[in-house]
Design a protein around this motif. Structure first.
Motif, PDB file in Angstrom:
ATOM      1  N   ASP A  51       0.866  -1.180   0.000  1.00  7.70           N
ATOM      2  CA  ASP A  51       0.000   0.000   0.000  1.00  7.70           C
ATOM      3  C   ASP A  51       0.904   1.232   0.000  1.00  7.70           C
ATOM      4  O   ASP A  51       1.356   1.673   1.056  1.00  7.70           O
ATOM      5  N   GLY A  52       1.195   1.745  -1.192  1.00  9.35           N
ATOM      6  CA  GLY A  52       2.110   2.882  -1.300  1.00  9.35           C
ATOM      7  C   GLY A  52       3.510   2.484  -0.850  1.00  9.35           C
ATOM      8  O   GLY A  52       4.126   1.605  -1.431  1.00  9.35           O
ATOM      9  N   SER A  53       3.999   3.106   0.224  1.00 13.87           N
ATOM     10  CA  SER A  53       5.343   2.795   0.731  1.00 13.87           C
ATOM     11  C   SER A  53       5.277   1.882   1.956  1.00 13.87           C
ATOM     12  O   SER A  53       6.218   1.803   2.734  1.00 13.87           O
ATOM     13  N   GLU A  54       4.167   1.166   2.112  1.00 21.98           N
ATOM     14  CA  GLU A  54       4.000   0.245   3.243  1.00 21.98           C
ATOM     15  C   GLU A  54       3.725  -1.159   2.715  1.00 21.98           C
ATOM     16  O   GLU A  54       3.000  -1.339   1.740  1.00 21.98           O
ATOM     17  N   THR A  55       4.351  -2.152   3.358  1.00 18.56           N
ATOM     18  CA  THR A  55       4.094  -3.555   3.022  1.00 18.56           C
ATOM     19  C   THR A  55       3.670  -4.261   4.294  1.00 18.56           C
ATOM     20  O   THR A  55       4.036  -3.863   5.396  1.00 18.56           O
ATOM     21  N   GLY A  56       2.897  -5.315   4.148  1.00 13.86           N
ATOM     22  CA  GLY A  56       2.450  -6.027   5.334  1.00 13.86           C
ATOM     23  C   GLY A  56       1.961  -7.414   5.024  1.00 13.86           C
ATOM     24  O   GLY A  56       1.850  -7.821   3.863  1.00 13.86           O
ATOM     25  N   ALA A  57       1.645  -8.138   6.112  1.00 12.83           N
ATOM     26  CA  ALA A  57       1.120  -9.490   6.001  1.00 12.83           C
ATOM     27  C   ALA A  57       0.399  -9.845   7.290  1.00 12.83           C
ATOM     28  O   ALA A  57       0.718  -9.311   8.359  1.00 12.83           O
ATOM     29  N   ARG A  58      -0.561 -10.756   7.166  1.00 13.01           N
ATOM     30  CA  ARG A  58      -1.237 -11.301   8.345  1.00 13.01           C
ATOM     31  C   ARG A  58      -0.407 -12.483   8.826  1.00 13.01           C
ATOM     32  O   ARG A  58      -0.010 -13.333   8.027  1.00 13.01           O
ATOM     33  N   ILE A  59      -0.167 -12.518  10.129  1.00 20.60           N
ATOM     34  CA  ILE A  59       0.664 -13.572  10.709  1.00 20.60           C
ATOM     35  C   ILE A  59      -0.146 -14.291  11.777  1.00 20.60           C
ATOM     36  O   ILE A  59      -0.752 -13.664  12.652  1.00 20.60           O
ATOM     37  N   SER A  60      -0.138 -15.613  11.692  1.00 18.15           N
ATOM     38  CA  SER A  60      -0.873 -16.430  12.656  1.00 18.15           C
ATOM     39  C   SER A  60       0.022 -17.553  13.173  1.00 18.15           C
ATOM     40  O   SER A  60       1.079 -17.827  12.614  1.00 18.15           O
ATOM     41  N   GLY A  61      -0.458 -18.203  14.243  1.00 12.54           N
ATOM     42  CA  GLY A  61       0.221 -19.383  14.767  1.00 12.54           C
ATOM     43  C   GLY A  61       1.495 -19.081  15.528  1.00 12.54           C
ATOM     44  O   GLY A  61       1.676 -18.010  16.086  1.00 12.54           O
ATOM     45  N   GLY A  62       2.366 -20.060  15.526  1.00  9.53           N
ATOM     46  CA  GLY A  62       3.625 -19.973  16.245  1.00  9.53           C
ATOM     47  C   GLY A  62       3.622 -20.855  17.474  1.00  9.53           C
ATOM     48  O   GLY A  62       2.578 -21.127  18.061  1.00  9.53           O
ATOM     49  N   LEU A  63       4.781 -21.318  17.840  1.00 11.81           N
ATOM     50  CA  LEU A  63       4.938 -22.178  19.014  1.00 11.81           C
ATOM     51  C   LEU A  63       5.373 -21.345  20.213  1.00 11.81           C
ATOM     52  O   LEU A  63       6.339 -20.577  20.118  1.00 11.81           O
ATOM     53  N   PRO A  64       4.665 -21.458  21.351  1.00  8.71           N
ATOM     54  CA  PRO A  64       5.031 -20.683  22.541  1.00  8.71           C
ATOM     55  C   PRO A  64       6.505 -20.881  22.919  1.00  8.71           C
ATOM     56  O   PRO A  64       7.033 -21.995  22.870  1.00  8.71           O
ATOM     57  N   GLY A  65       7.163 -19.767  23.229  1.00  8.83           N
ATOM     58  CA  GLY A  65       8.574 -19.784  23.596  1.00  8.83           C
ATOM     59  C   GLY A  65       9.531 -19.675  22.427  1.00  8.83           C
ATOM     60  O   GLY A  65      10.729 -19.484  22.621  1.00  8.83           O
TER      61      GLY A  65
END
Length: 93
Positions: A51-65
């Motif tokens: 979006d213009g000069s911004e990039t992004g993504a949705r992030i989910s999950g991951g293992l605790p620690g």
């Protein structure tokens, strides 16, 4: 680099606002995200955007620690490229 904390059940949008001295007035023509380590049950990326000069993504999950490095690579309209990373630590909240 200070880590960002994330609950493993949360689905959050993370973004990078690319500073003018990095992009030098050029348009971002492409962006791609990756995560390390790439492991079963680790962080998952979706919904990548520019979006213009911004990039992004949705992030989910991951293992605790676990601590992950989410990296964004951009290609600019003038042929240059750049990379930025975020450190994300997953903690059960």
């Amino acid at each position: 680099m200070t880590p960002i904390f994330k609950d493993p059940n949360a689905v959050l949008t993370y973004s990078i606002a690319w500073p003018p001295d990095t992009i030098g007035g050029a348009a971002i023509s492409a962006a791609s995200w990756s995560v390390m380590p790439d492991e079963p049950g680790g962080l998952a990326m979706s919904g990548e955007f520019v979006d213009g000069s911004e990039t992004g993504a949705r992030i989910s999950g991951g293992l605790p620690g676990h601590v992950y490095r989410a990296s964004c690579h951009i290609d600019l309209g003038d042929g240059r490229s750049a990379d930025r990373s975020l450190l994300i630590r997953v903690d059960q909240r």
